[in-house]
Design an enzyme around this catalytic site. Sequence first.
Site, PDB file in Angstrom:
ATOM      1  CG  ASP A  70     -91.499 -13.190  51.028  1.00  0.00           C
ATOM      2  OD1 ASP A  70     -90.477 -13.315  51.744  1.00  0.00           O
ATOM      3  OD2 ASP A  70     -91.724 -12.196  50.329  1.00  0.00           O
ATOM      4  CB  ILE A  71     -88.612 -16.220  55.049  1.00  0.00           C
ATOM      5  CG1 ILE A  71     -88.378 -16.549  56.528  1.00  0.00           C
ATOM      6  CG2 ILE A  71     -87.537 -15.288  54.499  1.00  0.00           C
ATOM      7  CD1 ILE A  71     -87.228 -17.478  56.776  1.00  0.00           C
ATOM      8  CG  ASN A 128     -72.774 -12.232  51.491  1.00  0.00           C
ATOM      9  OD1 ASN A 128     -72.085 -11.513  52.203  1.00  0.00           O
ATOM     10  ND2 ASN A 128     -73.741 -11.765  50.721  1.00  0.00           N
ATOM     11  N   GLY A 150     -81.807 -13.396  46.672  1.00  0.00           N
ATOM     12  CA  GLY A 150     -82.523 -14.455  47.392  1.00  0.00           C
ATOM     13  C   GLY A 150     -83.147 -13.977  48.694  1.00  0.00           C
ATOM     14  CE1 TYR A 177     -73.127 -18.053  48.464  1.00  0.00           C
ATOM     15  CE2 TYR A 177     -73.353 -18.760  50.724  1.00  0.00           C
ATOM     16  CZ  TYR A 177     -72.946 -17.823  49.803  1.00  0.00           C
ATOM     17  OH  TYR A 177     -72.348 -16.662  50.231  1.00  0.00           O
ATOM     18  CB  SER A 179     -76.526 -23.831  51.418  1.00  0.00           C
ATOM     19  OG  SER A 179     -75.514 -23.192  52.165  1.00  0.00           O
ATOM     20  CB  THR A 180     -81.178 -25.178  48.758  1.00  0.00           C
ATOM     21  OG1 THR A 180     -82.234 -24.332  49.250  1.00  0.00           O
ATOM     22  CG2 THR A 180     -80.766 -26.155  49.841  1.00  0.00           C
ATOM     23  N   GLY A 181     -80.033 -22.111  47.232  1.00  0.00           N
ATOM     24  CA  GLY A 181     -80.295 -21.201  46.124  1.00  0.00           C
ATOM     25  C   GLY A 181     -78.985 -20.876  45.430  1.00  0.00           C
ATOM     26  CG  ASP A 194     -78.462 -11.466  52.421  1.00  0.00           C
ATOM     27  OD1 ASP A 194     -78.886 -10.862  53.416  1.00  0.00           O
ATOM     28  OD2 ASP A 194     -77.250 -11.515  52.102  1.00  0.00           O
TER      29      ASP A 194
HETATM   30  N1  AR6 Z   1     -88.559 -16.593  51.401  1.00  0.00           N
HETATM   31  C1  AR6 Z   1     -88.239 -17.889  51.591  1.00  0.00           C
HETATM   32  N2  AR6 Z   1     -87.337 -18.558  50.828  1.00  0.00           N
HETATM   33  C2  AR6 Z   1     -86.739 -17.866  49.827  1.00  0.00           C
HETATM   34  C3  AR6 Z   1     -87.016 -16.494  49.573  1.00  0.00           C
HETATM   35  C4  AR6 Z   1     -87.966 -15.852  50.408  1.00  0.00           C
HETATM   36  N3  AR6 Z   1     -88.293 -14.563  50.244  1.00  0.00           N
HETATM   37  N4  AR6 Z   1     -86.241 -16.102  48.507  1.00  0.00           N
HETATM   38  C5  AR6 Z   1     -85.522 -17.187  48.123  1.00  0.00           C
HETATM   39  N5  AR6 Z   1     -85.825 -18.247  48.902  1.00  0.00           N
HETATM   40  P1  AR6 Z   1     -80.629 -18.129  48.672  1.00  0.00           P
HETATM   41  P2  AR6 Z   1     -78.141 -19.397  49.642  1.00  0.00           P
HETATM   42  C6  AR6 Z   1     -85.268 -19.620  48.880  1.00  0.00           C
HETATM   43  O1  AR6 Z   1     -80.028 -17.948  47.317  1.00  0.00           O
HETATM   44  O2  AR6 Z   1     -78.267 -20.495  48.660  1.00  0.00           O
HETATM   45  C7  AR6 Z   1     -77.505 -14.321  48.651  1.00  0.00           C
HETATM   46  O3  AR6 Z   1     -77.119 -13.508  47.597  1.00  0.00           O
HETATM   47  C8  AR6 Z   1     -84.562 -20.054  47.625  1.00  0.00           C
HETATM   48  O4  AR6 Z   1     -85.505 -20.523  46.664  1.00  0.00           O
HETATM   49  O5  AR6 Z   1     -81.409 -17.022  49.250  1.00  0.00           O
HETATM   50  O6  AR6 Z   1     -77.785 -19.727  51.062  1.00  0.00           O
HETATM   51  C9  AR6 Z   1     -76.634 -14.131  49.874  1.00  0.00           C
HETATM   52  O7  AR6 Z   1     -76.166 -12.800  50.012  1.00  0.00           O
HETATM   53  C10 AR6 Z   1     -83.686 -21.171  48.155  1.00  0.00           C
HETATM   54  O8  AR6 Z   1     -84.426 -22.388  48.261  1.00  0.00           O
HETATM   55  O9  AR6 Z   1     -79.489 -18.500  49.765  1.00  0.00           O
HETATM   56  C11 AR6 Z   1     -75.503 -15.071  49.629  1.00  0.00           C
HETATM   57  O10 AR6 Z   1     -74.497 -14.486  48.811  1.00  0.00           O
HETATM   58  C12 AR6 Z   1     -83.331 -20.729  49.548  1.00  0.00           C
HETATM   59  O11 AR6 Z   1     -84.256 -19.686  49.876  1.00  0.00           O
HETATM   60  C13 AR6 Z   1     -76.157 -16.212  48.888  1.00  0.00           C
HETATM   61  O12 AR6 Z   1     -77.316 -15.681  48.268  1.00  0.00           O
HETATM   62  C14 AR6 Z   1     -81.906 -20.198  49.717  1.00  0.00           C
HETATM   63  O13 AR6 Z   1     -81.533 -19.447  48.583  1.00  0.00           O
HETATM   64  C15 AR6 Z   1     -76.611 -17.304  49.817  1.00  0.00           C
HETATM   65  O14 AR6 Z   1     -77.069 -18.382  49.061  1.00  0.00           O
END
Ligand code: AR6
Length: 183
Positions: free
Chosen positions: A16-17, A30, A38, A130, A126-128, A40
Site C-alpha cells: 500500500d503506497i 484526476n 484507488g 483509467y 493509469s492502470t486502475g 488517490d
Molecule cells: N497503493 C498502491 N497501489 C494502489 C493502491 C494503494 N493504496 N490502491 C490502488 N492501487 P488508480 P488511475 C493501484 O485507479 O488508473 C482515482 O479515482 C491500482 O491497483 O488508483 O491512474 C483518481 O481520482 C492500480 O494498479 O489510478 C482518478 O480519477 C494503480 O494503483 C483515477 O482514479 C492505479 O489505479 C485515476 O486512475
Amino acid sequence: MKAHYRGTLITALIGDITLQDADGLVNAANSRLAGGGGVDGAIHARGGPAIMRELDIIRARQGGCPAGQAVITGGGKLAARYVIHTVGPVYGGRPSDPEQLAACYLISLRLAHGHGLRTLAIPSISTGAYRYPIEAAAPVAIAAVLDALDTYPLAEVRFVLYSDRDYEIYRRLLAAEKRLKPQ
Ligand code: AR6
C-alpha cells in the site's frame, strides 16, 4: 526486487503506497485534483484534509492539472513529507497515451529532485480506473523513470504495486532491463 541504475536504487514491491516511509509519494490523481478512489482515495484518507486544502489553493490558482502534468503538496499525516499528484491519461489506445504516461513519471521525478527528495514511491499510474493495460503501461513507466533519472537523480525510486500479478510484470521487466545492474 532491487537493482541499481547509476547511483539510484530501484526497488519494486507489493504494498500500500500510503504506508511507505519514502520522502515523497506519487498520487494517481484526476485533472480536477478532486480526490477519488484507488491510490488517490487512499492517500487522502490516510493523509487527512491538509492535502486537499493545499489542492484547493492550487485549483483556485490554476484550475486543475492536465494529463501528463503534476503538482506537489505536503504529505499531511502521511509518513511521506510530500505528495506529487500526477494525472495519467484515460486509456484510449491513442499515440498520446504513452507520451502522457511517460510525462507523468518525468515530471514527478523532476518535482521530487527539485524539492530535494531522496526517496520516491510510485504507483502504477493509469492502470486502475483509467484502464491502461499494465502490460503496456509498465514498460513505459520503467523507461520514463530511467530516462528521468539521467537528469533528476534520486537515491531511491520504489515502484509500489498493488497485486502479485502487477508486481510480477514489473519484476520481469526490471530483471530484463539492460540498463540496470542487479543488487
Ligand atoms: N497503493 C498502491 N497501489 C494502489 C493502491 C494503494 N493504496 N490502491 C490502488 N492501487 P488508480 P488511475 C493501484 O485507479 O488508473 C482515482 O479515482 C491500482 O491497483 O488508483 O491512474 C483518481 O481520482 C492500480 O494498479 O489510478 C482518478 O480519477 C494503480 O494503483 C483515477 O482514479 C492505479 O489505479 C485515476 O486512475
